[in-house]
Write a protein that holds these residues in place. Structure first.
Motif, PDB file in Angstrom:
ATOM      1  N   GLY A 126      68.452 -87.651 -64.144  1.00 27.79           N
ATOM      2  CA  GLY A 126      69.240 -88.552 -64.830  1.00 27.79           C
ATOM      3  C   GLY A 126      68.516 -89.986 -65.169  1.00 27.79           C
ATOM      4  N   ARG A 129      73.527 -93.474 -69.318  1.00 29.03           N
ATOM      5  CA  ARG A 129      73.311 -92.333 -68.361  1.00 29.03           C
ATOM      6  C   ARG A 129      72.287 -92.890 -67.190  1.00 29.03           C
ATOM      7  NH1 ARG A 129      71.520 -86.627 -70.406  1.00 29.03           N
ATOM      8  NH2 ARG A 129      69.714 -87.467 -69.778  1.00 29.03           N
ATOM      9  N   THR A 171      73.909 -94.906 -64.486  1.00 26.91           N
ATOM     10  CA  THR A 171      74.752 -94.231 -63.899  1.00 26.91           C
ATOM     11  C   THR A 171      74.117 -93.451 -62.840  1.00 26.91           C
ATOM     12  OG1 THR A 171      76.443 -94.081 -65.721  1.00 26.91           O
ATOM     13  CG2 THR A 171      76.688 -92.462 -63.715  1.00 26.91           C
ATOM     14  N   GLY A 218      78.796 -95.554 -71.935  1.00 30.51           N
ATOM     15  CA  GLY A 218      78.390 -94.102 -71.500  1.00 30.51           C
ATOM     16  C   GLY A 218      79.207 -92.910 -71.262  1.00 30.51           C
ATOM     17  N   ALA A 247      81.326 -90.771 -65.431  1.00 30.85           N
ATOM     18  CA  ALA A 247      80.766 -90.021 -64.340  1.00 30.85           C
ATOM     19  C   ALA A 247      81.739 -90.004 -63.044  1.00 30.85           C
ATOM     20  CB  ALA A 247      79.392 -90.915 -64.060  1.00 30.85           C
TER      21      ALA A 247
END
Length: 149
Positions: free
Chosen positions: A22, A30, A33, A87, A90
């Motif tokens: 990631g 991303r 995150t 984004g 998550a």
């Protein structure tokens, strides 16, 4: 190799590979995150390694990382807030990481038993879970001027 070291190896292998992928690919949202969730993978692994190798110094390093990891995510989110689009959500990964963190902290607390040695793992768990939830909310655009919002 004992069970603590095996658990740390499995956690770093699975969670570390996902976090590294990631961080290395994708848009900045991303990557931020994944950087936030990296702390949730490394801290419990260090707690497990501290138990496996009987090294209390690893617990001190974990405490420092649990404190500074989410703060670093918030700083990066603030610095990149102008050029960062919102984004992907998550929250599933955040809650899964929080559950993993809580399970590892509970196992370590059960292993060390009641007393002064239980204070650091409990503090680490509180800082880690709370900090990552706050940082994830910021990355999702939940705070004005921070993250994607």
């Amino acid at each position: 190799m004992n069970g603590w070291i095996l658990a740390a190896t499995v956690e770093l292998g699975g969670g570390g590979a996902a976090a590294l992928w990631g961080v290395a690919t994708g848009p900045p949202a991303r990557r931020l995150t994944a950087q936030n969730l990296t702390t949730s993978v490394v801290c419990p692994a260090l707690l497990l390694l501290a138990q496996g190798y009987a090294r209390p110094a690893y617990v001190d390093l974990t405490l420092l990382l649990a404190l500074l990891g989410p703060v670093g995510t918030l700083v990066f989110a603030r610095l990149l807030s102008d050029e960062q689009a919102p984004g992907p959500s998550a929250w599933g990964a955040t809650w899964a990481a929080a559950g993993l963190d809580a399970a590892v902290v509970a196992a370590v607390c059960a292993a060390v038993g009641p007393g002064r040695s239980m204070v650091k793992p409990l503090l680490i768990g509180t800082l880690l879970i709370g900090g990552n939830l706050i940082a994830s909310r910021a990355l999702a655009g939940g705070f004005r001027g921070v993250g994607g919002g």
